[in-house]
Design an enzyme around this catalytic site. Structure first.
Site, PDB file in Angstrom:
ATOM      1  N   VAL A  73      78.550 108.600  42.095  1.00 20.82           N
ATOM      2  CA  VAL A  73      79.753 109.196  41.523  1.00 20.82           C
ATOM      3  C   VAL A  73      80.219 110.298  42.704  1.00 20.82           C
ATOM      4  CG1 VAL A  73      80.294 110.784  39.618  1.00 20.82           C
ATOM      5  CG2 VAL A  73      78.276 109.131  39.308  1.00 20.82           C
ATOM      6  N   ARG A  79      77.794 115.226  37.300  1.00 25.09           N
ATOM      7  CA  ARG A  79      77.198 115.898  36.172  1.00 25.09           C
ATOM      8  C   ARG A  79      78.150 115.941  35.045  1.00 25.09           C
ATOM      9  NH1 ARG A  79      72.692 119.660  36.558  1.00 25.09           N
ATOM     10  NH2 ARG A  79      71.632 118.841  34.949  1.00 25.09           N
ATOM     11  N   GLY A  81      78.049 112.967  33.045  1.00 24.04           N
ATOM     12  CA  GLY A  81      77.376 111.883  32.371  1.00 24.04           C
ATOM     13  C   GLY A  81      77.825 110.468  32.908  1.00 24.04           C
ATOM     14  N   GLY A  83      76.837 109.027  35.479  1.00 27.27           N
ATOM     15  CA  GLY A  83      75.520 108.422  36.373  1.00 27.27           C
ATOM     16  C   GLY A  83      74.962 107.617  35.222  1.00 27.27           C
ATOM     17  N   ARG A  84      74.706 108.254  34.120  1.00 25.53           N
ATOM     18  CA  ARG A  84      74.153 107.527  32.810  1.00 25.53           C
ATOM     19  C   ARG A  84      74.730 106.444  32.523  1.00 25.53           C
ATOM     20  NH1 ARG A  84      72.195 112.823  30.919  1.00 25.53           N
ATOM     21  NH2 ARG A  84      74.157 113.258  30.261  1.00 25.53           N
ATOM     22  N   GLU A 105      64.993 102.480  45.372  1.00 22.70           N
ATOM     23  CA  GLU A 105      64.336 103.480  46.240  1.00 22.70           C
ATOM     24  C   GLU A 105      65.232 104.482  46.256  1.00 22.70           C
ATOM     25  OE1 GLU A 105      64.921 100.129  48.916  1.00 22.70           O
ATOM     26  OE2 GLU A 105      62.978  99.571  48.650  1.00 22.70           O
ATOM     27  N   ASN A 110      65.575 113.822  46.887  1.00 17.09           N
ATOM     28  CA  ASN A 110      66.803 113.582  45.968  1.00 17.09           C
ATOM     29  C   ASN A 110      66.373 113.956  44.677  1.00 17.09           C
ATOM     30  OD1 ASN A 110      69.318 112.991  44.709  1.00 17.09           O
ATOM     31  ND2 ASN A 110      69.807 110.990  45.659  1.00 17.09           N
ATOM     32  N   TYR A 117      67.104 108.951  36.830  1.00 21.86           N
ATOM     33  CA  TYR A 117      66.290 107.675  36.740  1.00 21.86           C
ATOM     34  C   TYR A 117      64.958 107.953  35.714  1.00 21.86           C
ATOM     35  CZ  TYR A 117      68.633 106.368  40.835  1.00 21.86           C
ATOM     36  OH  TYR A 117      69.746 105.849  41.777  1.00 21.86           O
TER      37      TYR A 117
HETATM   38  C1  COA Z   1      72.720 110.974  41.206  1.00 22.77           C
HETATM   39  C2  COA Z   1      74.113 110.781  40.700  1.00 22.77           C
HETATM   40  C3  COA Z   1      74.524 109.435  40.769  1.00 22.77           C
HETATM   41  C4  COA Z   1      74.147 111.433  39.387  1.00 22.77           C
HETATM   42  O1  COA Z   1      75.253 111.253  38.799  1.00 22.77           O
HETATM   43  P1  COA Z   1      75.978 112.051  37.678  1.00 22.77           P
HETATM   44  O2  COA Z   1      77.023 111.450  37.276  1.00 22.77           O
HETATM   45  O3  COA Z   1      76.139 113.415  38.399  1.00 22.77           O
HETATM   46  O4  COA Z   1      74.923 111.983  36.590  1.00 22.77           O
HETATM   47  P2  COA Z   1      75.066 112.528  34.920  1.00 22.77           P
HETATM   48  O5  COA Z   1      75.822 113.555  34.898  1.00 22.77           O
HETATM   49  O6  COA Z   1      75.003 111.213  34.259  1.00 22.77           O
HETATM   50  O7  COA Z   1      73.613 113.396  34.896  1.00 22.77           O
HETATM   51  C5  COA Z   1      72.577 112.292  34.309  1.00 22.77           C
HETATM   52  C6  COA Z   1      71.262 113.359  34.773  1.00 22.77           C
HETATM   53  O8  COA Z   1      70.976 113.181  36.165  1.00 22.77           O
HETATM   54  C7  COA Z   1      70.355 114.541  36.457  1.00 22.77           C
HETATM   55  N1  COA Z   1      71.209 115.388  37.389  1.00 22.77           N
HETATM   56  C8  COA Z   1      72.420 114.912  37.823  1.00 22.77           C
HETATM   57  N2  COA Z   1      73.057 115.911  38.461  1.00 22.77           N
HETATM   58  C9  COA Z   1      72.012 116.822  38.691  1.00 22.77           C
HETATM   59  C10 COA Z   1      72.064 117.999  39.587  1.00 22.77           C
HETATM   60  N3  COA Z   1      73.032 118.407  40.239  1.00 22.77           N
HETATM   61  N4  COA Z   1      71.124 118.806  39.379  1.00 22.77           N
HETATM   62  C11 COA Z   1      70.129 118.352  38.487  1.00 22.77           C
HETATM   63  N5  COA Z   1      70.009 117.228  37.851  1.00 22.77           N
HETATM   64  C12 COA Z   1      70.903 116.598  37.909  1.00 22.77           C
HETATM   65  C13 COA Z   1      70.318 115.316  35.325  1.00 22.77           C
HETATM   66  O9  COA Z   1      68.773 114.952  34.737  1.00 22.77           O
HETATM   67  C14 COA Z   1      71.281 114.725  34.357  1.00 22.77           C
HETATM   68  O10 COA Z   1      71.099 114.851  32.970  1.00 22.77           O
HETATM   69  P3  COA Z   1      71.360 116.199  32.181  1.00 22.77           P
HETATM   70  O11 COA Z   1      72.693 116.563  32.698  1.00 22.77           O
HETATM   71  O12 COA Z   1      71.264 115.896  30.781  1.00 22.77           O
HETATM   72  O13 COA Z   1      70.679 117.257  32.525  1.00 22.77           O
HETATM   73  C15 COA Z   1      75.171 111.485  41.497  1.00 22.77           C
HETATM   74  O14 COA Z   1      74.800 113.034  41.857  1.00 22.77           O
HETATM   75  C16 COA Z   1      75.434 111.032  42.998  1.00 22.77           C
HETATM   76  O15 COA Z   1      76.124 110.237  43.005  1.00 22.77           O
HETATM   77  N6  COA Z   1      74.665 111.510  43.941  1.00 22.77           N
HETATM   78  C17 COA Z   1      75.070 111.001  45.318  1.00 22.77           C
HETATM   79  C18 COA Z   1      74.487 109.610  45.608  1.00 22.77           C
HETATM   80  C19 COA Z   1      73.188 109.490  45.349  1.00 22.77           C
HETATM   81  O16 COA Z   1      72.079 110.230  45.468  1.00 22.77           O
HETATM   82  N7  COA Z   1      72.749 108.126  44.516  1.00 22.77           N
HETATM   83  C20 COA Z   1      71.648 107.790  44.225  1.00 22.77           C
HETATM   84  C21 COA Z   1      70.689 107.380  45.342  1.00 22.77           C
HETATM   85  S1  COA Z   1      69.202 106.581  44.850  1.00 22.77           S
END
Ligand code: COA
Length: 156
Positions: A73, A79, A81, A83-84, A105, A110, A117
């Protein structure tokens, strides 16, 4: 905000790679994405109402297993929603192909991705030592899996 999936195209790769580089310390190269598309992997971008890419994912279907290869994302949109919503999309895809498991993986460090997940019921299956390059050498990968046969058992 609109968050519409569409198939990732070659002409998206420069924008996808810009997000990948901003969001990851060790990003995929643009060629990694191009190779994935050439290999027939499934890839989607998720766009706003103006077709601006907010997020993307790349998966591989190996018989009845979905391998989640990349999910990201845009940093300024995290943050909220999305990712969900990407994972919902991947799970729908897996069901549509009668896959029994989604595996991925993730870097040991991370924790936010692992938290995402875990929310979906992924479990740690094993550790691949030194799988990733890291700032000070190598970093372990945690192999996680979501058993879809169990999910469908609970949802019926
Ligand atoms: C991991 C990633 C895809 C999450 O996407 P996102 O849109 O921010 O996630 P969401 O808003 O849907 O959050 C879903 C849950 O993820 C977790 N989460 C997401 N960001 C977080 C943060 N900064 N700190 C702690 N938990 C976090 C929480 O459990 C969150 O649920 P909650 O908001 O109800 O607490 C995003 O941070 C990203 O793109 N990171 C860089 C690439 C990466 O690491 N990809 C995964 C490789 S395996």
């Amino acid at each position: 905000m609109m968050f519409l999936p569409r198939v990732m195209l070659a002409e998206d790769l420069a924008n996808v790679h810009a997000i990948e580089s901003a969001a990851n310390q060790f990003p995929w190269s643009q060629k990694n994405f191009a190779d994935s598309l050439d290999a027939g992997h499934y890839a989607w971008v998720f766009c706003d109402a103006f077709d601006v890419i907010i997020a993307y994912t790349v998966v591989q279907l190996v018989v009845d297993e979905v391998h989640l290869l990349n999910l990201c994302v845009s940093p300024d949109m995290q943050r909220q929603g999305y990712g969900r919503r990407i994972l919902d999309h991947v799970i729908d895809f897996a069901h549509s192909r009668a896959a029994v498991i989604i595996v991925l993986e993730v870097r040991e460090s991370n924790h936010r991705a692992q938290a995402l997940y875990e929310q979906f019921g992924f479990n740690e299956m094993s550790v691949r030592p030194g799988y990733y390059p890291a700032e000070n050498g190598r970093e372990d990968a945690i192999l996680m899996g979501l058993d879809l046969s169990m999910l469908s058992m609970f949802s019926t």
